[in-house]
Structure formats: C-alpha cells, structure tokens
Design a protein around this motif. Sequence first.
Motif, PDB file in Angstrom:
ATOM      1  N   GLU A 157      23.809  43.108  40.695  1.00 47.87           N
ATOM      2  CA  GLU A 157      24.930  42.537  40.337  1.00 47.87           C
ATOM      3  C   GLU A 157      26.084  43.342  39.353  1.00 47.87           C
ATOM      4  OE1 GLU A 157      24.691  38.553  39.173  1.00 47.87           O
ATOM      5  OE2 GLU A 157      23.963  37.922  40.940  1.00 47.87           O
TER       6      GLU A 157
ATOM      7  N   SER B 155      32.958  45.128  37.294  1.00 50.23           N
ATOM      8  CA  SER B 155      33.486  44.025  36.604  1.00 50.23           C
ATOM      9  C   SER B 155      32.550  43.410  35.371  1.00 50.23           C
ATOM     10  CB  SER B 155      33.520  42.818  37.840  1.00 50.23           C
ATOM     11  OG  SER B 155      32.313  42.294  37.893  1.00 50.23           O
ATOM     12  N   THR B 156      32.935  42.945  34.523  1.00 52.28           N
ATOM     13  CA  THR B 156      32.378  42.332  33.343  1.00 52.28           C
ATOM     14  C   THR B 156      31.395  41.447  33.677  1.00 52.28           C
ATOM     15  OG1 THR B 156      34.352  41.138  33.013  1.00 52.28           O
ATOM     16  CG2 THR B 156      33.786  43.360  31.540  1.00 52.28           C
ATOM     17  N   ARG B 157      31.767  40.335  34.842  1.00 54.16           N
ATOM     18  CA  ARG B 157      30.801  39.167  35.046  1.00 54.16           C
ATOM     19  C   ARG B 157      29.578  39.494  35.644  1.00 54.16           C
ATOM     20  NH1 ARG B 157      33.680  33.848  37.377  1.00 54.16           N
ATOM     21  NH2 ARG B 157      31.468  33.224  36.877  1.00 54.16           N
ATOM     22  N   GLY B 158      29.732  40.811  36.414  1.00 58.74           N
ATOM     23  CA  GLY B 158      28.513  41.353  37.222  1.00 58.74           C
ATOM     24  C   GLY B 158      27.192  41.381  36.404  1.00 58.74           C
ATOM     25  N   SER B 159      27.435  41.789  34.973  1.00 59.38           N
ATOM     26  CA  SER B 159      26.304  41.975  34.177  1.00 59.38           C
ATOM     27  C   SER B 159      26.006  40.919  33.312  1.00 59.38           C
ATOM     28  CB  SER B 159      26.741  43.263  33.398  1.00 59.38           C
ATOM     29  OG  SER B 159      27.798  43.132  32.634  1.00 59.38           O
ATOM     30  N   SER B 160      26.535  39.560  33.653  1.00 59.06           N
ATOM     31  CA  SER B 160      26.569  38.545  32.382  1.00 59.06           C
ATOM     32  C   SER B 160      25.127  38.200  32.557  1.00 59.06           C
ATOM     33  CB  SER B 160      27.540  37.483  32.514  1.00 59.06           C
ATOM     34  OG  SER B 160      27.458  37.063  34.079  1.00 59.06           O
ATOM     35  N   ILE B 161      24.442  37.894  33.383  1.00 60.57           N
ATOM     36  CA  ILE B 161      23.059  37.349  33.432  1.00 60.57           C
ATOM     37  C   ILE B 161      22.128  38.412  32.796  1.00 60.57           C
ATOM     38  CG2 ILE B 161      21.072  36.628  34.795  1.00 60.57           C
ATOM     39  CD1 ILE B 161      23.065  35.092  36.547  1.00 60.57           C
TER      40      ILE B 161
ATOM     41  N   GLU C 281      22.794  40.417  30.628  1.00 59.91           N
ATOM     42  CA  GLU C 281      23.192  40.604  29.362  1.00 59.91           C
ATOM     43  C   GLU C 281      22.549  39.355  28.458  1.00 59.91           C
ATOM     44  OE1 GLU C 281      27.342  40.780  28.576  1.00 59.91           O
ATOM     45  OE2 GLU C 281      27.011  40.957  26.530  1.00 59.91           O
TER      46      GLU C 281
END
Length: 282
Positions: free
Chosen positions: A209, A213-219, A221
Amino acid sequence: RAKSQQRAGHFYFTRNMGVEIRERVRMMHALRSAFSKHELFLAYQPQMDLVARRPVGAEALLRWKTEDGKLVPPDRFIPIAEYSGLIIDIGEWVLRTACAELVHLRAAGHENFTMSVNVSQVQFRHPQFLQVLRNALADTGAPPRYVELEITESMAMEEPDTFIEMLAQVKETGVHIAIDDFGTGFSSLSHLQRLRIDRLKIDRAFVTEITGSTRGSSIAEMVIQLGRNLGLSVVAEGVEDEHQASVLQQLGCPLAQGFLFARPMGADELSGWLAGQPALRA
Ligand code: C2E
Ligand code: MG
Ligand code: MG
Ligand code: MG
C-alpha cells in the motif's frame, strides 16, 4: 421445472465437493510420500538491515517440488499438512534443518546471522513441541538467541492464557518470537503488551500500500511506532521496490525482507549470495 433445476444444482454441488475432498486426500498422500522421500526442502530469504543495507538473517520457507517438477505453494499444502497432522513431523524437520543451516552459516563466518522459522498453530500447541524445540537446538548446536520462531497473530489471540503460559516456556529456551503477518489478525493491543514477543513483521499487504500518497503508509507507520513503543524489533515483509524501502527507512523501520533485496533461495545459493554482500558487523 424449478424442482428439477434445484436437483441438478444440488447434484452439481455435491459432486464438486466430492472432487475437492478427493483432491485433498490425494494431496495428503502425495505430501506424505514426498516428505518420506526427502522431496521437501527449505528456501531461505535474507532479511536486511534497512539503513546499512546488509543481510542480518534469513527466513526459512518450506518448498515442495513434485516428481513432475512442479512447485506446490506452501499456502496450498500447509493447510493440508495441518489438517492431517503431518505438520508435526514436517515442522520438526523444518526446525532441525533451519537450525543446522544456521550452524553451517556461523561456521562460514556469519556469526551474527539469525534464522527465522515459521511455526504453525497445530505444531505450537502440540504437547511435545517444547521437547522438539529443545532437542532441535541441542542436537544441532544452534545458539537459541539466533533462532526466531514466527507465529501468527491469530494464534496468539486464541485461548490467550494457555498461549501466554506456553510462550513463557518457549522463551525460556532462549529463542526469539516474532508475530508474522502483523496487522491482519485484529489483535487487541492490550493483549499484545502481555505477550513476551520480540518482533513484529509488517504484513506484505501494508507494504504494498505504500505509494506516493501519505495514507498508503499509515498502517506500516503505526506498526513501526507500536514496535518502538513496546521495545520490539520490526521487519517489513514483501518489499519489492526502492520507493517502499526508502519510505520504510524514513519511518524508522529497522529491517526488511522482499524481492527487492533477494528472493528465497536454496542453502547453497544463500552461501554464495552472502559471500557477495558487504561484510556483517557485530
Ligand atoms: P510468510 O511466513 O508470511 O512468508 C512470506 C511469504 O512472502 C513467502 O511466501 C515469501 O516467498 C513471500 N515473499 C517474500 N518477499 C516477497 C515479495 O517481495 N513479494 C511477494 N509477492 N512475495 C514475497 P511463501 O514461501 O509462498 O510462503 C507462504 C506462507 O507459507 C508463509 O508466509 C508461511 O505462512 C507459510 N510457510 C512457509 N514455510 C513454512 C513452514 O516451514 N512452516 C509453516 N508452518 N508455514 C510455512
Ligand atoms: Mg513467516
Ligand atoms: Mg508473513
Ligand atoms: Mg504471509
């Protein structure tokens, strides 16, 4: 008319079920025979220090090559091995073979190298598991602190009290414990805190993921942060490109594994591959 259709549908359904069960039974016999004829083998996938870009260990992955040369993926045959109980003997063989390979690599100068071994739920909860583990370590001479058992998140969540007790005994041997495919099993975080584990493996799905985009790495992170807060090591699984590697590195993920660095390879190939890598440091 409706009735006959229903019947036809019903017949079709049961016939298919029969085919599926027969196929499973066939695979079970083939697997048993392959195991006794030593046709199973281990492939090793290097695990890298993301900053130094050096190999620090490997994960042992089970392989089955049939007589006609086809590779059966473990996701297909391991459930059958579990279901039939074959996983007990196969799992013991995996553990011993991986430990022996670790000893071999240490003798070749890779002294800080670690070996990760997947352990199935059926195997882990078997009454003899602790003895099997102790024997594998003692007989091969593998130093326990360089051996890591990978267990799944769901395993840790079922019957938590029995599991915690079992885990404590396993940890007494000195081996390390990693939670595999982390993030896919809905574990309760408070429960996680009670477990004596050493490492989290970020599931490949969350690495995939990671995009621009920043959200793609949120999990990813979140897992890295969780690892840091709990004092656990973190490995990212299935890193396939440099972009993912650098995002993970920036997020502070210490370790990674994936096709970007190396595919799983046979023991002979691993020795050669390691020889071509920058030297390991203490
Ligand atoms: P796992 O433990 O999560 O292993 C990681 C899987 O991801 C491996 O698949 C590996 O080959 C694959 N992989 C690694 N890097 C990449 C990448 O960059 N991209 C992609 N697309 N895939 C990557 P494999 O070898 O097919 O194993 C599948 C699963 O079978 C393992 O998942 C593990 O749960 C199970 N397994 C394998 N060996 C054993 C074993 O000895 N015992 C038990 N109980 N389970 C095993
Ligand atoms: Mg694994
Ligand atoms: Mg995994
Ligand atoms: Mg997996």
